[in-house]
Design a protein around this motif. Sequence first.
Motif, mmCIF file in Angstrom:
data_model
loop_
_atom_site.group_PDB
_atom_site.id
_atom_site.type_symbol
_atom_site.label_atom_id
_atom_site.label_comp_id
_atom_site.label_asym_id
_atom_site.label_seq_id
_atom_site.Cartn_x
_atom_site.Cartn_y
_atom_site.Cartn_z
ATOM 1 N N LYS A 118 0.721 -1.298 0.034
ATOM 2 C CA LYS A 118 0.226 -0.043 0.088
ATOM 3 C C LYS A 118 0.865 1.317 0.020
ATOM 4 O O LYS A 118 0.369 2.304 -0.606
ATOM 5 C CB LYS A 118 -0.986 -0.049 1.219
ATOM 6 C CG LYS A 118 -1.943 0.952 1.093
ATOM 7 C CD LYS A 118 -3.089 0.691 2.278
ATOM 8 C CE LYS A 118 -4.335 1.520 2.089
ATOM 9 N NZ LYS A 118 -5.318 1.137 3.202
ATOM 10 N N TYR A 119 2.012 1.382 0.652
ATOM 11 C CA TYR A 119 2.682 2.372 0.787
ATOM 12 C C TYR A 119 4.208 2.407 0.528
ATOM 13 O O TYR A 119 4.732 1.197 1.066
ATOM 14 C CB TYR A 119 2.786 2.942 2.270
ATOM 15 C CG TYR A 119 1.209 3.431 2.764
ATOM 16 C CD1 TYR A 119 0.929 4.634 2.432
ATOM 17 C CD2 TYR A 119 0.609 2.585 3.520
ATOM 18 C CE1 TYR A 119 -0.292 4.941 3.082
ATOM 19 C CE2 TYR A 119 -0.738 2.852 3.878
ATOM 20 C CZ TYR A 119 -1.273 4.046 3.934
ATOM 21 O OH TYR A 119 -2.469 4.229 4.188
ATOM 22 N N THR A 120 5.034 3.122 -0.015
ATOM 23 C CA THR A 120 6.381 3.229 -0.354
ATOM 24 C C THR A 120 6.893 4.584 0.246
ATOM 25 O O THR A 120 6.443 5.393 -0.212
ATOM 26 C CB THR A 120 6.782 2.842 -1.882
ATOM 27 O OG1 THR A 120 6.198 1.607 -1.958
ATOM 28 C CG2 THR A 120 8.384 2.930 -1.943
ATOM 29 N N VAL A 121 7.754 4.489 1.037
ATOM 30 C CA VAL A 121 8.365 5.847 1.520
ATOM 31 C C VAL A 121 10.004 6.094 0.864
ATOM 32 O O VAL A 121 10.725 5.155 1.103
ATOM 33 C CB VAL A 121 8.465 5.760 3.072
ATOM 34 C CG1 VAL A 121 9.160 7.317 3.378
ATOM 35 C CG2 VAL A 121 7.207 5.664 3.629
ATOM 36 N N ASP A 122 9.942 7.125 0.127
ATOM 37 C CA ASP A 122 11.630 7.369 -0.423
ATOM 38 C C ASP A 122 12.007 8.685 0.059
ATOM 39 O O ASP A 122 10.816 9.648 0.033
ATOM 40 C CB ASP A 122 11.524 7.039 -1.953
ATOM 41 C CG ASP A 122 11.599 5.895 -2.293
ATOM 42 O OD1 ASP A 122 12.231 4.924 -1.873
ATOM 43 O OD2 ASP A 122 10.929 5.498 -3.235
ATOM 44 N N GLU A 123 12.991 8.972 0.331
ATOM 45 C CA GLU A 123 13.562 10.208 0.315
ATOM 46 C C GLU A 123 14.082 10.664 -0.958
ATOM 47 O O GLU A 123 14.883 9.959 -1.849
ATOM 48 C CB GLU A 123 14.801 10.081 1.329
ATOM 49 C CG GLU A 123 14.446 10.683 2.734
ATOM 50 C CD GLU A 123 15.589 11.141 3.845
ATOM 51 O OE1 GLU A 123 15.471 11.448 4.788
ATOM 52 O OE2 GLU A 123 16.574 10.395 3.473
ATOM 53 N N VAL A 124 13.730 11.890 -1.430
ATOM 54 C CA VAL A 124 14.331 12.454 -2.677
ATOM 55 C C VAL A 124 14.830 13.799 -2.529
ATOM 56 O O VAL A 124 14.832 14.475 -1.548
ATOM 57 C CB VAL A 124 13.121 12.573 -3.748
ATOM 58 C CG1 VAL A 124 12.581 11.177 -3.874
ATOM 59 C CG2 VAL A 124 12.171 13.312 -3.218
ATOM 60 N N GLN A 125 15.557 14.049 -3.559
ATOM 61 C CA GLN A 125 16.304 15.387 -3.647
ATOM 62 C C GLN A 125 15.590 16.340 -4.363
ATOM 63 O O GLN A 125 15.620 16.240 -5.578
ATOM 64 C CB GLN A 125 17.781 15.190 -4.044
ATOM 65 C CG GLN A 125 18.787 14.556 -3.235
ATOM 66 C CD GLN A 125 18.835 15.291 -1.878
ATOM 67 O OE1 GLN A 125 19.190 16.435 -1.942
ATOM 68 N NE2 GLN A 125 18.811 14.336 -0.876
ATOM 69 N N CYS A 126 15.048 17.473 -3.772
ATOM 70 C CA CYS A 126 14.476 18.491 -4.240
ATOM 71 C C CYS A 126 13.349 18.120 -5.246
ATOM 72 O O CYS A 126 13.328 17.862 -6.140
ATOM 73 C CB CYS A 126 15.516 19.320 -5.105
ATOM 74 S SG CYS A 126 14.837 21.171 -5.180
ATOM 75 N N LEU A 127 12.132 18.684 -4.667
ATOM 76 C CA LEU A 127 11.102 18.629 -5.145
ATOM 77 C C LEU A 127 10.236 19.784 -5.660
ATOM 78 O O LEU A 127 9.423 20.016 -6.450
ATOM 79 C CB LEU A 127 9.743 18.058 -4.165
ATOM 80 C CG LEU A 127 9.870 16.317 -4.023
ATOM 81 C CD1 LEU A 127 8.832 16.361 -2.756
ATOM 82 C CD2 LEU A 127 9.680 15.742 -5.079
ATOM 83 N N GLY A 128 11.309 20.926 -5.563
ATOM 84 C CA GLY A 128 11.390 22.030 -6.102
ATOM 85 C C GLY A 128 10.353 23.017 -5.682
ATOM 86 O O GLY A 128 9.527 23.758 -6.245
ATOM 87 N N ALA A 129 10.025 22.795 -4.527
ATOM 88 C CA ALA A 129 9.099 23.903 -3.664
ATOM 89 C C ALA A 129 9.992 24.287 -2.436
ATOM 90 O O ALA A 129 9.412 24.103 -0.946
ATOM 91 C CB ALA A 129 7.848 23.263 -3.387
ATOM 92 N N CYS A 130 11.016 24.764 -2.626
ATOM 93 C CA CYS A 130 11.936 24.977 -1.456
ATOM 94 C C CYS A 130 11.431 26.025 -0.672
ATOM 95 O O CYS A 130 11.791 26.095 0.810
ATOM 96 C CB CYS A 130 13.306 25.530 -2.018
ATOM 97 S SG CYS A 130 14.101 24.480 -2.893
ATOM 98 N N GLY A 131 10.653 26.772 -0.696
ATOM 99 C CA GLY A 131 10.160 27.905 0.086
ATOM 100 C C GLY A 131 8.753 27.502 0.879
ATOM 101 O O GLY A 131 8.352 28.324 1.855
ATOM 102 N N PHE A 132 8.453 26.086 0.681
ATOM 103 C CA PHE A 132 7.270 25.588 1.476
ATOM 104 C C PHE A 132 7.757 24.207 2.093
ATOM 105 O O PHE A 132 6.701 23.571 2.462
ATOM 106 C CB PHE A 132 6.267 25.380 0.349
ATOM 107 C CG PHE A 132 5.899 26.376 -0.433
ATOM 108 C CD1 PHE A 132 5.075 27.606 0.014
ATOM 109 C CD2 PHE A 132 6.452 26.690 -1.557
ATOM 110 C CE1 PHE A 132 4.822 28.735 -0.411
ATOM 111 C CE2 PHE A 132 6.112 27.838 -2.331
ATOM 112 C CZ PHE A 132 5.351 28.911 -1.987
#
Length: 162
Positions: A118-132
């Motif tokens: 049902k769920y997968t958790v990943d850390e990623v580099q930069c989703l492009g919403a740095c101010g939020f």
Amino acid sequence: MAYQFSQESEKRFQRLIPQFPSKRSLILPCLFLLQADKGFVDTEGMQYIADRIGEPVSLAHVHGVATFYTMYNKKPVGKFHIQICANISCYLAGSDSITEHVCSKLGIGKGETTKDKKYTVDEVQCLGACGFGPVAQINDKYYENLTPESIEKILSELEKEG
């Protein structure tokens, strides 16, 4: 039988060809077609894309593009793919505590999928919403300014969706 685009993906591929005068530009949308068909991109599918696009595109080039972008799943993922930004802006805003909270709640570690798929958790580099930040992307939806309380509410909503 080796991978081939589904009927729907093949139709979309045929519509894409005239839109991209440079054949190499077809790689990104073709990877999306592959992922839509299989749920992830694998070597077999990347080879198919390289073969369909033809010269000057090789498997190595398609693989390089696929592995550069976090939006392409390199392995099967759960129904809800939770990607939490770990880049500096989000990290300084507390993304590590969000990741810990989600992993603890789901009983899995980073990069893992729950037993029920049902769920997968990943850390990623930069989703492009740095101010939020902290920011997470769950499937195609962004969640900003996360707190342990807000991610808890999001997880509860996902649980209701099934």
